[in-house]
Write an enzyme that holds these catalytic residues in place. Structure first.
Site, PDB file in Angstrom:
ATOM      1  N   SER A 419      46.531  59.064  31.036  1.00 17.29           N
ATOM      2  CA  SER A 419      45.985  59.514  29.761  1.00 17.29           C
ATOM      3  C   SER A 419      46.394  60.956  29.481  1.00 17.29           C
ATOM      4  O   SER A 419      47.574  61.253  29.346  1.00 17.29           O
ATOM      5  CB  SER A 419      44.463  59.330  29.747  1.00 17.29           C
ATOM      6  OG  SER A 419      43.943  59.558  28.451  1.00 17.29           O
ATOM      7  N   ASP A 565      46.480  61.661  22.011  1.00 21.89           N
ATOM      8  CA  ASP A 565      46.805  62.118  23.362  1.00 21.89           C
ATOM      9  C   ASP A 565      48.000  61.296  23.856  1.00 21.89           C
ATOM     10  O   ASP A 565      48.470  60.390  23.154  1.00 21.89           O
ATOM     11  CB  ASP A 565      45.584  62.031  24.278  1.00 21.89           C
ATOM     12  CG  ASP A 565      45.131  60.609  24.540  1.00 21.89           C
ATOM     13  OD1 ASP A 565      45.500  59.702  23.768  1.00 21.89           O
ATOM     14  OD2 ASP A 565      44.384  60.386  25.516  1.00 21.89           O
ATOM     15  N   ASP A 567      48.706  58.796  25.788  1.00 21.01           N
ATOM     16  CA  ASP A 567      48.712  57.331  25.794  1.00 21.01           C
ATOM     17  C   ASP A 567      48.082  56.757  24.539  1.00 21.01           C
ATOM     18  O   ASP A 567      47.863  55.538  24.453  1.00 21.01           O
ATOM     19  CB  ASP A 567      48.052  56.779  27.050  1.00 21.01           C
ATOM     20  CG  ASP A 567      46.551  56.995  27.087  1.00 21.01           C
ATOM     21  OD1 ASP A 567      46.089  58.039  26.580  1.00 21.01           O
ATOM     22  OD2 ASP A 567      45.828  56.136  27.634  1.00 21.01           O
ATOM     23  N   ASP A 569      45.177  56.651  23.140  1.00 25.78           N
ATOM     24  CA  ASP A 569      43.875  56.005  23.022  1.00 25.78           C
ATOM     25  C   ASP A 569      42.818  56.956  22.446  1.00 25.78           C
ATOM     26  O   ASP A 569      41.704  56.534  22.145  1.00 25.78           O
ATOM     27  CB  ASP A 569      43.412  55.404  24.353  1.00 25.78           C
ATOM     28  CG  ASP A 569      43.164  56.434  25.438  1.00 25.78           C
ATOM     29  OD1 ASP A 569      43.545  57.603  25.274  1.00 25.78           O
ATOM     30  OD2 ASP A 569      42.583  56.052  26.484  1.00 25.78           O
TER      31      ASP A 569
END
Length: 807
Positions: A419, A565, A567, A569
């Site tokens: 992440s 961000d 990734d 999500d």
């Protein structure tokens, strides 16, 4: 009948106790961070059950203490190790056990101390338990701490504690020193059983040795508790002396109680038991030549710094906790690497088989260092285990993987991502068939399955897994684009950044499919780059992370600026150059979804640390509301019919039926829909926030984060607040103090218009305090109310800092 909890039950003493204590009529619960294979046929029966958990995990300890009447605490480093490991496992771990016992009313603890607590004490004919502490190592120091902690909990909380200064635990004595220090297996069981049964125990320090003729220590304290040892090392003396000769009493190994640990050549800073052998075994099994070279270089260096690094990497495996693994990219069991990932994939496959789960495993990955190799290795392992593995067609956002799990009717999903962690990290996130992140006890069951896997070299691979085409991505894009209402305004200038992550391609496709103009993307951050070169930390919440986005928004005269961000999500929003808080975005999205009325009767949910404004809105509008612990693994389980969920850390689920996790792509699209409609009406998202504030009041939120270097400091601060919570906040009487233990290590304190929530961070060495003040808006003076709220929030931050004992 209640149970006896044994921590560290996979260790040498724990295995013996697990095998023999049931003969005393005791029911046992065995806890260890490694899967437990007890030398007893009763494991898994009504007599003995097992728990795989770490003693530093307060939530897991709370669960393990259900129905327990006493604790035998053995867990921790069993000998000397680098201080960081001793601190975590022996000091913080022991504190967590004692504190959990106090919370649950478990009054008796049998604590495994050691003769190394008094290791520098000279040998004498009969040494009592009252000699002053003279630890010989960090390990010995931790035992002094444990004994002192036991004394504190006896005096302050009226627990009953027996501290066992255990000598040389072995099946038979083998050295001249053992003739004095030996504790036989049967006598160890007798000792623990006596301490558990002693009727008059308050606090006692007992030497844990057998009835050795040459013993150094006074056994009277043990006899007072009912411990009468039978075995004597002298029965083996002839063989030992014939082999080794008589003891040289001038040698520190015999002259001082700590033996070899007191010798001048002993290096307490870098010593770890059998470390070279552990490293060599790992190197032999590691499939990655770069990792083998990395470890061999440290082993060959042999310097204290190199040995410290190796000791840290081999102190414990990287924990497979809720959602999965996350850690630094480095070789060894306590890092993210191909060996660890292959074992994780094999463990997951074994768990799914044992659970009778049908369907493939779908695997996604981002563009971080190592992600492609980790994803391909996982697919090959799963395929070889007899289950179809489906690999997404390239680096993609986490929401695409979460969508794909249900879209492809998979038994599970794996997303290789860390992440918004620093560039040197990676992770391994797991979803099950419902598309949600895993929760306890499933995470512990998968971790146990991983622990049962052999070395990485023994894991079969099959490269016949399927690499999916773009159809699954197109399906995600189509479904997300369909979330916005057709025929609505689309005239909007949008600035966007993926922060060097994998969001740009999918976000552009979604916005184009929904009819929005092409995005203005920060060129320096558009392409995936695992180095994240333009930001200090790839998290849009961090200062400076969105500076380039702000500059682009100004240059492009953007109506809206959005950051994902790495990734994708999470979603951050800038309006008029100001970064909206996660709570402000969360409320805007909730307001928009309620206004559309697309899911009447559906539950709207947030977490205990998010703003309470959503609860007020739901109450006034008659919308079902739920509040959960932090994390989308809990938000997704907030109700059978969940219409929306958010958490203040920039996470939003605007379509839980589509993606059962936070999704920064769909959230960005709905924010654009809102902004475009507002622009057509001459209003901005900021204007809508003002209207909500005028109706409900200003709900101002903030945080106080205390970063620590010593993890016990976090526990000490939580204990301080629990022991003496404030009676007033902002001069207003406290009306409620809610302690969420054992469900979570969270304390919530409320006064009229004020709320403080204190909890340890789940991902960083921080204690976090979430602050909220509510100020009514007089007339239409929203800005005036906001100014008052900001002042009150600053005062509250100072009050809470004082409460926590920080400057």
């Amino acid at each position: 009948m209640s149970r006896i909890l044994i921590t560290g039950a996979a260790g040498s003493i724990g295995r013996v106790l697990a095998r023999d204590l049931p003969a005393y009529g005791l029911r046992l619960r065995l806890l260890d961070r490694q899967p437990i294979t007890a030398d007893t046929g009763s494991t898994g029966s009504r007599t003995v059950d097992t728990v795989t958990a770490d003693i530093t995990d307060a939530v897991a300890l709370d669960a393990a203490l259900d129905g327990v009447s006493a604790i035998v605490h053995l867990a921790g480093n069993p000998t000397e190790a680098p201080f960081a490991d001793i601190l975590r496992n022996n000091l913080d771990g022991t504190y967590q056990v004692f504190e959990a016992a106090r919370r649950h009313g478990v009054r008796r603890i049998v604590y495994a101390s050691s003769n190394h607590a008094v290791g520098f004490t000279p040998r004498a004919p009969l040494i009592g338990a009252d000699v002053p502490p003279r630890p010989d190592t960090y390990y010995g120091l931790s035992k002094v701490f444990g004994e002192a902690l036991g004394r504190l909990y006896v005096d302050r909380y009226h627990l009953q504690v027996a501290c066992l200064r255990i000598g040389s635990f072995a099946e038979r004595p083998t050295t001249p020193r053992h003739l004095s220090t030996w504790l036989s297996h049967p006598d160890a069981v007798r000792l623990v059983a006596a301490c558990l049964a002693a009727p008059d125990l308050t606090y006692a320090v007992v030497y844990g040795i057998s009835a050795n003729t040459r013993g150094w220590w006074d056994l009277a304290p043990g006899r007072a508790l009912g411990y009468f040892p039978i075995d004597d090392a002298e029965t083996h003396a002839a063989d030992i002396v014939a082999t080794h000769g008589e003891a040289d009493l001038a040698d520190p190994i015999h002259a001082l109680l700590g033996g070899q640990f007191t010798g001048p050549e002993f290096d307490a800073s870098s010593h770890a038991p059998d470390l070279p052998a552990l490293v060599a075994d790992w190197i032999a099994a590691d499939p990655d030549p770069r990792a083998r070279t990395e470890l061999q270089a440290l082993l060959d260096a042999g310097s204290p710094a190199a040995l410290d690094q190796l000791a840290e990497r081999f102190a414990a495996p990287l924990t497979f906790g809720t959602a999965g693994l996350r850690g630094p990219l480095r070789a060894g069991p306590n890092g993210m690497n191909r060996s660890v990932v292959r074992r994780a994939a094999a463990g997951l496959a074994a768990y799914l088989k044992g659970a009778g789960a049908d369907g493939p495993v779908v695997i996604g990955y981002d563009a971080r260092h190592g992600s492609t190799d980790f994803a391909r290795d996982s697919a090959a392992v799963v395929q070889a285990a007899g289950r179809p593995a489906l690999l997404l067609p390239g680096p993609l956002p986490t929401p695409v993987l979460a969508f794909a799990v249900r879209h492809l009717h998979a038994a599970a999903g794996v997303m290789v991502t860390a992440s918004h962690n620093p560039p040197g990290d990676n992770g391994y996130k797991v979803y099950l068939a419902d598309g949600s992140q895993i929760v306890p006890p499933i995470d512990h069951e998968i971790e146990a399955a991983i622990g049962a896997v052999g070395s990485a070299a023994e894991i079969d691979l099959d490269d016949g897994y399927q690499v999916l085409g773009e159809d699954v991505v197109h399906a995600y894009v189509r479904e997300v684009a369909g979330l916005v209402s057709p025929g609505q305004p689309r005239d909007l200038t949008i600035a966007y950044t993926p922060l060097h992550g994998v969001g740009a391609g999918v976000v552009r496709a979604v916005f184009a499919a929904a009819g929005f103009p092409d995005l203005h993307v920060v060129a320096e951050q558009e392409r995936p780059d695992p180095r994240f070169p333009t930001v200090a930390f790839p998290n849009p919440e961090e200062p400076g992370a969105t500076d380039l986005l702000r500059d682009l928004a100004i240059a492009a005269s953007a109506d809206l600026a959005i950051a994902n961000d790495p990734d994708a999500d999470r979603c951050a929003v800038l309006v008029g150059g100001r970064m909206l808080t996660g709570d402000e975005v969360g409320v805007l999205l909730a307001d928009h979804l309620m206004a559309r009325g697309s899911r009447p009767g559906a539950t709207f949910a947030t977490t205990i640390v998010s703003s309470s404004l959503l609860a007020a809105i739901c109450a006034r509008r008659g919308v079902p509301y739920a509040e959960t612990l932090t994390g989308f693994k809990w938000i997704m389980r907030a109700g059978e019919d969940l219409g929306y969920g958010y958490e203040e850390a920039l996470g939003y689920a605007v379509a839980p039926d589509l993606v059962r996790d936070k999704d920064g792509v769909s959230a960005a699209l709905l924010l654009a829909e809102m902004a475009a409609a507002g622009k057509a009406a001459g209003r901005t998202l900021g204007d809508r926030l003002d209207e909500i504030a005028a109706e409900y009041g200003v709900y101002a939120t903030g945080q106080l984060a205390v970063r620590v270097t010593d993890l016990p400091d976090i526990a000490a601060m939580m204990t301080r607040v629990r022991g003496k919570p404030p009676s007033r906040l902002l001069g207003r009487p406290v009306t409620a103090v809610d302690d969420l233990l054992p469900a979570a290590d969270v304390l919530r304190i409320r006064a009229d218009g004020v709320r403080v929530v204190v909890r340890p961070s789940g991902t960083e060495p921080k204690l976090k305090a979430y602050l909220e003040v509510v100020v009514e808006v007089g007339g239409s003076d929203v800005e005036g109310a906001r100014a008052v709220a900001a002042d009150l929030l600053a005062i509250l931050r100072t009050e809470v800092a004082t409460l926590l004992g920080v400057d």
